[in-house]
Write an enzyme that holds these catalytic residues in place. Structure first.
Site, PDB file in Angstrom:
ATOM      1  N   LEU A   6      16.642  -7.083   6.676  1.00  0.00           N
ATOM      2  CA  LEU A   6      17.589  -6.038   7.072  1.00  0.00           C
ATOM      3  C   LEU A   6      18.607  -5.791   5.958  1.00  0.00           C
ATOM      4  CD1 LEU A   6      17.634  -4.460   9.664  1.00  0.00           C
ATOM      5  CD2 LEU A   6      19.346  -6.038  10.566  1.00  0.00           C
ATOM      6  N   HIS A  29       8.719   3.285   8.775  1.00  0.00           N
ATOM      7  CA  HIS A  29       8.515   2.424   9.940  1.00  0.00           C
ATOM      8  C   HIS A  29       7.247   2.874  10.665  1.00  0.00           C
ATOM      9  CE1 HIS A  29       9.534  -0.315  13.142  1.00  0.00           C
ATOM     10  NE2 HIS A  29       9.224   0.651  13.996  1.00  0.00           N
ATOM     11  N   ALA A  58      -1.469   7.520   7.770  1.00  0.00           N
ATOM     12  CA  ALA A  58      -0.431   8.547   7.950  1.00  0.00           C
ATOM     13  C   ALA A  58       0.807   8.209   7.102  1.00  0.00           C
ATOM     14  CB  ALA A  58      -0.060   8.671   9.427  1.00  0.00           C
ATOM     15  N   GLU A  59       1.142   6.922   7.025  1.00  0.00           N
ATOM     16  CA  GLU A  59       2.295   6.512   6.200  1.00  0.00           C
ATOM     17  C   GLU A  59       2.106   6.967   4.753  1.00  0.00           C
ATOM     18  OE1 GLU A  59       3.622   2.424   6.542  1.00  0.00           O
ATOM     19  OE2 GLU A  59       2.891   2.282   8.584  1.00  0.00           O
ATOM     20  N   ASP A 110      15.985  -0.258  12.000  1.00  0.00           N
ATOM     21  CA  ASP A 110      15.141   0.945  12.103  1.00  0.00           C
ATOM     22  C   ASP A 110      15.876   2.115  12.753  1.00  0.00           C
ATOM     23  OD1 ASP A 110      12.995  -0.461  10.904  1.00  0.00           O
ATOM     24  OD2 ASP A 110      12.537  -1.379  12.826  1.00  0.00           O
ATOM     25  N   SER A 115       0.830  -1.211   0.000  1.00  0.00           N
ATOM     26  CA  SER A 115       0.000   0.000   0.000  1.00  0.00           C
ATOM     27  C   SER A 115       0.866   1.265   0.000  1.00  0.00           C
ATOM     28  CB  SER A 115      -0.970   0.008   1.191  1.00  0.00           C
ATOM     29  OG  SER A 115      -0.304   0.170   2.408  1.00  0.00           O
ATOM     30  N   ASN A 116       2.049   1.201   0.600  1.00  0.00           N
ATOM     31  CA  ASN A 116       2.944   2.372   0.530  1.00  0.00           C
ATOM     32  C   ASN A 116       3.466   2.571  -0.886  1.00  0.00           C
ATOM     33  OD1 ASN A 116       3.535   3.892   3.150  1.00  0.00           O
ATOM     34  ND2 ASN A 116       3.499   1.763   3.839  1.00  0.00           N
TER      35      ASN A 116
HETATM   36  C1  GAR Z   1       3.725  -0.762   6.890  1.00  0.00           C
HETATM   37  O1  GAR Z   1       3.005  -0.466   8.064  1.00  0.00           O
HETATM   38  C2  GAR Z   1       5.208  -0.493   7.109  1.00  0.00           C
HETATM   39  O2  GAR Z   1       5.465   0.639   7.870  1.00  0.00           O
HETATM   40  C3  GAR Z   1       5.626  -1.751   7.836  1.00  0.00           C
HETATM   41  O3  GAR Z   1       4.939  -2.780   7.169  1.00  0.00           O
HETATM   42  C4  GAR Z   1       3.722  -2.263   6.604  1.00  0.00           C
HETATM   43  C5  GAR Z   1       3.752  -2.558   5.129  1.00  0.00           C
HETATM   44  O4  GAR Z   1       2.560  -2.181   4.501  1.00  0.00           O
HETATM   45  N1  GAR Z   1       7.055  -1.910   7.785  1.00  0.00           N
HETATM   46  C6  GAR Z   1       7.750  -2.408   8.793  1.00  0.00           C
HETATM   47  O5  GAR Z   1       7.268  -2.799   9.836  1.00  0.00           O
HETATM   48  C7  GAR Z   1       9.249  -2.493   8.527  1.00  0.00           C
HETATM   49  N2  GAR Z   1       9.975  -2.448   9.758  1.00  0.00           N
HETATM   50  P1  GAR Z   1       2.464  -2.072   2.914  1.00  0.00           P
HETATM   51  O6  GAR Z   1       3.108  -3.334   2.309  1.00  0.00           O
HETATM   52  O7  GAR Z   1       0.977  -2.058   2.654  1.00  0.00           O
HETATM   53  O8  GAR Z   1       3.151  -0.822   2.460  1.00  0.00           O
END
Ligand code: GAR
Length: 197
Positions: free
Chosen positions: A93, A110, A174-175, A146, A12-13
């Site tokens: 990592l 994060h 928010a991300e 992180d 989604s990001n």
């Molecule tokens: C998001 O919340 C991101 O911040 C987290 O995984 C999710 C991925 O969502 N990342 C971590 O925890 C990395 N340390 P997405 O695949 O829908 O973007």
């Protein structure tokens, strides 16, 4: 600016970045999307948008990102002409081969206000710690878990009755706002010539 995106899950990001590129609010193109997870929905999203994709070969490793795979990933990103790498839900990592190939040019998102709650399921950690406020952070990747200089943070309230899922949902919203904004900040920085040039 040519972006390479590494992700492991739903993407989604990546979608938020893609939408920003498509509507012209992010001055960049997405050159390549890479994942170690052949089942990740991120692949589907990228393919639908016509973005080149590639698989990272971590077979035989549950959570590690072996050095050889990092070197291959760096080579594929270079081959695609990538300037900046965005980790978007990438669950391995990043270490030396990639960091050396893209010094100060790897970003991560994060789901917490770092340095609070690094590591896995940061939204669950925040809920269990009983904090009233959490959020998300975009930062440069420096090889730690992180850690690395913060570019932008977004705050999110923890509400009465929140479950890990409802809190994560609010953090994700928010991300999707701060990642595109952080990329704009980095793009502006890279566009400014260094002093004396
Ligand atoms: C998001 O919340 C991101 O911040 C987290 O995984 C999710 C991925 O969502 N990342 C971590 O925890 C990395 N340390 P997405 O695949 O829908 O973007």
């Amino acid at each position: 600016m040519r972006l390479g995106i590494l992700g492991s899950g739903s993407g989604s990001n990546m979608q938020a970045i893609l939408d920003g590129v498509a509507d012209g609010s992010i001055p960049a193109t997405i050159a390549l999307v890479m994942t170690e997870n052949p089942q990740g929905y991120i692949l589907e999203r990228a393919r639908k948008a016509g973005i080149p994709t590639a698989l990272i070969d971590c077979r035989g490793f549950k959570s590690k990102f072996p050095e050889e795979a990092q070197a291959e990933t760096a080579a594929a990103l270079k081959e695609a002409g990538v300037d900046v790498v965005c980790l978007a839900g990438f669950m391995r990592l990043v270490k030396k081969p990639l960091l050396e190939a893209f010094p100060d040019r790897i970003l991560n998102i994060h789901p917490a206000l770092l340095p609070a709650f690094p590591g896995l399921q940061a939204w669950r950690q925040a809920l269990e710690a009983g904090v009233k406020e959490t959020g998300c952070t975009v930062h440069y990747v420096d090889g730690g878990m992180d850690t690395g200089p913060v570019i932008l943070q977004g705050k999110v309230p923890v509400l009465e009755g929140d479950t890990p899922e409802s809190l994560h949902e609010r953090i994700l919203e928010a991300e999707h706002r701060i990642y595109p904004e952080a990329i704009r900040i980095v793009a502006r920085k890279l566009a400014v010539p260094a002093p004396g040039m």
